[in-house]
Design a protein around this motif. Structure first.
Motif, PDB file in Angstrom:
ATOM      1  N   PRO A 182       2.665   0.766  -4.700  1.00  0.00           N
ATOM      2  CA  PRO A 182       1.346   0.855  -4.053  1.00  0.00           C
ATOM      3  C   PRO A 182       1.443   0.761  -2.533  1.00  0.00           C
ATOM      4  N   LYS A 249      -6.915  -3.697  -0.200  1.00  0.00           N
ATOM      5  CA  LYS A 249      -6.595  -3.589  -1.620  1.00  0.00           C
ATOM      6  C   LYS A 249      -5.439  -2.609  -1.831  1.00  0.00           C
ATOM      7  N   LEU A 251      -3.331   0.391  -3.045  1.00  0.00           N
ATOM      8  CA  LEU A 251      -3.655   1.732  -3.534  1.00  0.00           C
ATOM      9  C   LEU A 251      -2.515   2.194  -4.439  1.00  0.00           C
ATOM     10  N   TYR A 267      -2.160  12.252  -1.351  1.00  0.00           N
ATOM     11  CA  TYR A 267      -2.171  10.787  -1.330  1.00  0.00           C
ATOM     12  C   TYR A 267      -2.266  10.237   0.095  1.00  0.00           C
ATOM     13  N   LEU A 270      -5.923  10.087   0.524  1.00  0.00           N
ATOM     14  CA  LEU A 270      -6.467   8.929  -0.195  1.00  0.00           C
ATOM     15  C   LEU A 270      -6.190   7.636   0.572  1.00  0.00           C
ATOM     16  N   TYR A 271      -4.996   7.552   1.175  1.00  0.00           N
ATOM     17  CA  TYR A 271      -4.676   6.354   1.956  1.00  0.00           C
ATOM     18  C   TYR A 271      -5.606   6.241   3.163  1.00  0.00           C
ATOM     19  N   ALA A 274      -8.904   4.911   2.199  1.00  0.00           N
ATOM     20  CA  ALA A 274      -8.855   3.468   1.934  1.00  0.00           C
ATOM     21  C   ALA A 274      -8.819   2.677   3.242  1.00  0.00           C
TER      22      ALA A 274
END
Length: 297
Positions: A182, A249, A251, A267, A270-271, A274
């Motif tokens: 993660p 949190k 990922l 990804y 997505l990071y 976040a």
């Protein structure tokens, strides 16, 4: 009659010394990761100088390995050194069972004594081989600390700045996918407020030299300044301003040994989402206006 310094004056003097001393300590210690070095009393004074605070938003299980991605770099990454290269801000209690490994440029390991000094606090090279080893040969509960903006981000280290060098920094995502670990976003509110910079006229002689240096050695020479040994003096010490590092949190990422460029880009997006969420949730608590967004370059 000579007046003795008060307890407050002595503590302030110790805090200033703690920030200054680490550059000098390379001459007196050496070796690999040493727990007692990470627990030196002087590091408590270092964290109190600003002060530095570490805030956890989610529990982190020691049954997995992680890559903690830190923003912004600032000029010297004072907060990340204080939190993750020492135990003085309570990392071991906040994240029980987790062992942090701060990753930095391999060039620091070429310098005699400096190499031993930084290794004694658990600092490792940010090279691919080093990261692969830490994520495969050290069991679980390991947290690799990566400041992805690096030295390229120094030029944006100005009070109030929220500019990050992140758009084209995808290597950490590729490594995380390769090992299936993660990613954890972390943002240090106040890190860019620790120094001022003199901004030279765009296109002028000095500015052209700065850009030339950046092209040649990938380092942007900054004309920065802070305070001196006394509170109202000019010097190269950071200002005593609070810095709070908020850890987000984890990922989760799938394990893909050879991820395609498209997968890495997916990804990476997505990071970034976040990270933006973490920043937006906490920014107003630390003096940033609701309308101020992260700027990615």
């Amino acid at each position: 009659m000579m007046l003795l310094p008060s307890k407050k004056d002595l503590k302030i003097a110790l805090e200033v010394f703690a920030v200054f001393q680490w550059a000098l300590s390379v001459f007196i210690i050496g070796g690999r990761r040493i727990a007692c070095v990470r627990r030196w009393c002087i590091w408590k004074q270092y964290c109190d100088y600003f002060p530095l605070k570490l805030l956890k938003t989610h529990d982190i299980s020691p049954n997995h390995n992680y890559i903690l991605v830190c923003h912004p770099h600032g000029l010297f990454s004072h907060s990340f050194f204080g939190h993750f290269a020492t135990d003085s801000s309570g990392f071991c209690k906040i994240f029980p069972g987790i062992t942090p490994y701060v990753l930095t440029l391999g060039v620091f390991f070429w310098v005699p004594l400096l190499r031993d000094y930084i290794m004694s606090s658990g600092v490792c090279s940010v090279s691919q081989a080093s990261m692969d080893f830490l994520l495969t040969h050290k069991g679980t509960g390991n947290m690799l600390i990566v400041v992805v903006g690096g030295l390229a981000e120094c030029k944006y280290s100005l009070p109030g700045s929220t500019t990050l060098v992140l758009k084209n920094r995808t290597g950490f995502v590729r490594v995380a996918l390769h090992h299936g670990v993660p990613l954890i976003p972390a943002y240090a509110f106040g890190e860019t407020d620790l120094y001022n910079q003199y901004i030279f006229t765009p296109g002028g002689l000095v500015n052209r030299f700065q850009k030339w240096m950046q092209r040649m050695v990938h380092i942007y020479p900054c004309a920065f300044y802070g305070r001196g040994f006394t509170e109202n003096s000019w010097g190269l010490l950071p200002y005593a301003r609070p810095v709070t590092t908020v850890v987000g949190k984890p990922l989760p990422l799938p394990k893909i040994e050879n991820p395609s460029q498209e997968t890495v880009a997916k990804y990476h997006t997505l990071y970034i989402d976040a990270l933006r969420k973490l920043y937006d949730q906490h920014k107003t608590k630390y003096g940033i206006s609701e309308t101020q967004e992260l700027v990615l370059t």
